[in-house]
Design an enzyme around this catalytic site. Structure first.
Site, short mmCIF file in Angstrom:
data_model
loop_
_atom_site.label_atom_id
_atom_site.label_comp_id
_atom_site.label_asym_id
_atom_site.label_seq_id
_atom_site.Cartn_x
_atom_site.Cartn_y
_atom_site.Cartn_z
CG ASP A 131 -30.16 -35.67 -8.93
OD1 ASP A 131 -29.06 -36.12 -8.56
OD2 ASP A 131 -30.50 -34.48 -8.73
CG HIS A 132 -26.01 -35.59 -10.50
ND1 HIS A 132 -27.07 -34.94 -9.92
CD2 HIS A 132 -25.16 -34.61 -10.91
CE1 HIS A 132 -26.87 -33.64 -9.97
NE2 HIS A 132 -25.73 -33.41 -10.57
CG ASP A 196 -26.21 -29.61 -7.91
OD1 ASP A 196 -25.89 -30.65 -8.49
OD2 ASP A 196 -26.54 -28.57 -8.50
NE ARG A 477 -22.52 -24.90 -14.38
CZ ARG A 477 -22.53 -25.10 -13.07
NH1 ARG A 477 -22.26 -26.30 -12.60
NH2 ARG A 477 -22.82 -24.12 -12.24
CB SER A 673 -20.02 -28.76 -10.50
OG SER A 673 -20.42 -29.67 -9.50
NE ARG A 675 -18.40 -31.60 -10.88
CZ ARG A 675 -18.56 -31.80 -12.19
NH1 ARG A 675 -17.59 -32.29 -12.93
NH2 ARG A 675 -19.71 -31.50 -12.77
#
Length: 798
Positions: A131-132, A196, A477, A673, A675
């Protein structure tokens, strides 16, 4: 602590017991309605609500008090027999989540780490969602083929890894991870982790869903417990009922304004009260999704009948029936204690707009014009709706009702309008209901079923970088440069309804609730409040073709990584700690103000390197603001004395010269995030420690997993005393222990060649390392420790 009573399902109490020590149904009783498949795609895994009910009396006895609903969802997933006294904010929990979900930007490294540990298959149901990486620009029909071409080798790698390691694979354009989890996997009382930060979206279905880094996910995939400090619990009591222009998005915008971007750190936000039961399942998910912006561990709603209706509508009939078996326990006990209580009356809640540049600057629509004029915010140039936060049938049907009003009056949008559907299932359902036709009439640009601009994957062509402008979104965000990589873009977050109404005027301050617009014919037009439906008239459309189940012949599958790839790279192990203190480390950068994961490792075009640690490390800390000169990506090389070095260039130079380095940072370092690259990259480039006033939860955990020290000042004034040219020694590491402070020696000038002593001073810093996490540090990383314990050895990393 505040004490409140559950106002959910009527309670049946056993005679003679305290109000919270009730037995609503004999714990040993089972019936077929208490058991259901974990999902339609995983019939071999089951949810057993009878087992859930058996655990609750044991938990109440161990804690000696009533339980919040969040505690039920968390603590019922402890390993059997581990029920003991739990102190919020102190006790280290070991939990067994039932699911792992990974989005493609983070899945690459998670899968590579999983492979590096020498594991054969995921121990829990795991899915990967593409999706990203799909960049939004020209619309679904053009953007999707472009993504398949640009990212083909990455998709091929992830698809083959899923086949080899027994994981489900959701193809590009299938939808956004959180929407797919909500439609297919989320269930009341469950526990999951996802790579996520907006994984808490599933809290709208009563699930404890926690955003984590890839290393934490790999632990769970390996069958190891997920470790987390028992969170505090913030209660949000909802009364009344939404009406008119107000929406679920306004609830979380309000909460974010109250708590701020770090007020939820170390806490779960638990919603309760009669108002909670009036919200749709997707509305509750919008609220829990954006709860991540407060720093909260997760957010959760108690069970309501609207959850069962959503389960039925999304073809999860067995789960809808099974949940009734435990529905009476899927809320807080009477007398449950909260660490803080916020009260919101939905009946009086006004639409809110949050931003710019931070999601907690919350302004009621009635005050927004005055604020916009006071701050001289620029005119609106684009509207964006959808994303994982607000792309439900309810959201878009209400937005479409406003669009139809404007179209009927002869109005047209004054700016581009972009729509990011949440999933192929939702898109087709909206299409069948005629709602997508309304957006076609607006000449909206319908993007792929993916994150697109929300995560920074927006190739914006209508605005030159550096041009001040405003955009209004229903996303979650809005940090500087988040959407379009333009630091001059002011991003405002609000409901889809408010976005749609405001795109008919470039006047940022326009209030559609009270102010009129003028049509091309000169007539006055006023919007009426939006209307819509929580669920489609029939069930959601079935779109199972976008999913690939794991194969039964896993051993024949070869995971595809080219040794010459610039996108994917197998990991080599980090070196274990050498047993020595870190002496005279240069300060790579002293960062001032907000330093989110977007600043530490930007997304956008850098997403292409998320599977290649060496290449993506070239963006390390390029967005952090240097306290010494107020610039980004411009530091002094402390070895050569040269100014104007890029931050990753300086880090690589120190590493070549054999220096470990440190970062000195402000409050809430690593906000945003999940990440883990924000921790992997500094570790890869030779970082020893991040020394900050405070950390965001996920990022602090990620640093520990990679063997880096996450240290906080005992005296925050020390941040101001440290200069970029200082050298920092981290002392006493041989005695590193939980709860024991660490000594720092800050050398402001080195010893002279003539034997004179240098100028230095000492202070202490804190850490939150557990005994297990200290072993991560000593081994070089959690992955190293896992590989050694599983008997894989170092060769498994190669």
């Amino acid at each position: 602590m505040k004490t409140l009573r559950c106002r959910g399902t009527p309670l049946l109490r056993a005679r003679g017991l305290a109000s919270w020590q009730f037995t609503r149904r004999l714990a040993t009783v089972r019936d077929q309605n208490g058991v259901a498949p974990l999902s339609r795609f995983e019939p071999g895994h089951q949810v057993d609500y009878g087992r859930f009910l058996e655990k609750l009396p044991l938990l109440r006895k161990a804690l000696g008090r009533p339980l919040t609903y969040a505690e039920k969802a968390f603590l019922s997933h402890q390993e059997d027999g581990q029920y003991a006294k739990v102190t919020r904010g102190v006790t280290q929990l070991q939990l067994k989540p039932r699911r792992v979900a990974c989005q493609d930007a983070t899945a690459q490294m998670a899968l590579i780490q999983f492979m590096s540990a020498g594991l054969d298959a995921s121990a829990v149901p795991t899915t990967v969602h593409c999706d990203h990486l799909i960049v939004g620009r020209d619309g679904q029909e053009a953007d999707l083929p472009g993504a398949l071409d640009a990212h083909g080798e990455v998709y091929e790698f992830m698809a083959s890894a899923c086949q080899r390691y027994d994981m489900g694979f959701w193809k590009p354009d299938s939808g956004i991870i959180h929407q797919i989890v909500l439609e297919n996997y989320a269930y009341p009382g469950g526990l999951m982790v996802g790579t996520d930060s907006h994984t808490p979206n599933a809290g709208g279905m009563g699930m404890a869903a926690i955003g984590v880094g890839g290393a934490d996910a790999v632990d769970v995939m390996a069958g190891l417990p997920f470790e987390i400090v028992a969170p505090n619990v913030i209660g949000v009591k909802l009364t009344g009922k939404l009406s008119g222009w107000s929406s679920a998005k306004d609830v979380i915008n309000k909460v974010a304004g109250i708590l701020g971007v770090k007020g939820g750190t170390g806490s779960i936000i638990e919603y309760f009260g009669p108002g909670a039961a009036t919200l749709s399942a997707t509305g509750m998910s919008s609220i829990t999704n954006m709860g991540a912006e407060t720093g909260a561990t997760t957010s959760i709603f108690p069970y309501s009948a609207n959850m069962a209706r959503y389960l039925e509508s999304t073809h999860r009939h067995e789960m809808a029936r099974a949940v009734q078996f435990a529905a009476h326990e899927l809320c807080a006990d009477p007398g449950a204690e909260y660490d803080r209580v916020i009260e919101i009356d939905l009946s009086t809640l006004e639409p809110l707009i949050n931003g710019p540049f931070t999601p907690d600057l919350s302004t009621p629509i009635s005050q927004f014009r005055g604020k916009a004029e006071e701050k001289s915010w620029p005119s609106l140039t684009a509207g964006l709706i959808g994303s994982c936060t607000n792309s439900s049938f309810e959201d878009l049907s209400r937005a479409a009702s406003l669009a139809e009003q404007a179209l009927d009056a002869g109005l047209t949008p004054k700016m581009p309008l972009l729509l990011s559907p949440g999933s192929e299932q939702t898109r087709q359902t909206l299409q069948k209901a005629g709602i997508m036709d309304v957006f076609d009439k607006l000449n909206s640009k319908v993007l792929a079923n993916a994150c697109g601009p929300c995560c920074g994957s927006w190739d914006r062509t209508d605005m030159a970088k550096g041009t001040p402008n405003s955009v209004i979104t229903s996303y979650n965000r809005n940090f500087t440069g988040r959407l379009d990589a333009n630091p001059a873009t002011h991003v405002f977050v609000t409901s889809p309804e408010m976005v749609i109404a405001k795109v008919f005027s470039t006047d940022l301050g326009f209030n559609p609730v009270t102010e009129p617009l003028t049509t091309d014919s000169g007539k006055e037009f006023r919007f009426q409040p939006p209307s819509g439906h929580a669920l489609p008239p029939g069930n959601y459309e079935l779109t199972d073709h976008v999913y690939t189940a794991p194969t039964s012949d896993r051993q024949s599958v070869t995971v595809k990584i080219s040794p010459t790839s610039e996108r994917l790279q197998r990991l080599a192990p980090f070196a274990p700690w050498d047993g020595e203190d870190f002496i005279d480390c240069p300060v790579l950068i002293k960062a001032v103000g907000k330093c989110t994961t977007d600043y530490i490792t930007p997304a956008g075009p850098w997403l292409r390197y998320r599977g290649h640690l060496e290449n993506i490390s070239n963006n390390t800390l390029i967005g952090a603001i240097n306290a010494e000169n107020g610039k980004a990506n411009s530091v002094r090389n402390q070895i050569t004395g040269e100014e104007g070095w890029g931050v990753p260039d300086a880090a690589r130079d120190y590493q070549r010269r054999g220096f470990r380095w440190v970062v000195v940072a402000d409050h809430n370092y690593g906000e945003g995030s999940s990440r883990e690259h924000a921790a992997l990259q500094p570790r890869y480039l030779g970082g020893a420690a991040i020394i900050a006033k405070s950390f965001a939860r996920i990022h602090e955990a990620n640093l520990k997993k990679q063997g880096m020290l996450a240290l906080t000042f005992v005296d925050e004034a020390d941040y101001d005393k440290i200069r970029s040219e200082d050298r920092i020694s981290i002392l006493g590491l041989a005695d590193l222990a939980p709860g024991k402070n660490i000594r720092l020696r800050v050398s402001s000038s080195p010893p002279g060649e003539d034997g004179t002593e240098g100028v230095s001073w000492e202070t202490e810093v804190k850490h939150t390392l557990t005994s297990e996490q200290i072993e991560f540090f000593r081994a070089g990383s959690a992955l190293n420790l896992m590989a050694s314990r599983l008997g894989s050895g170092a060769d498994a990393h190669l």
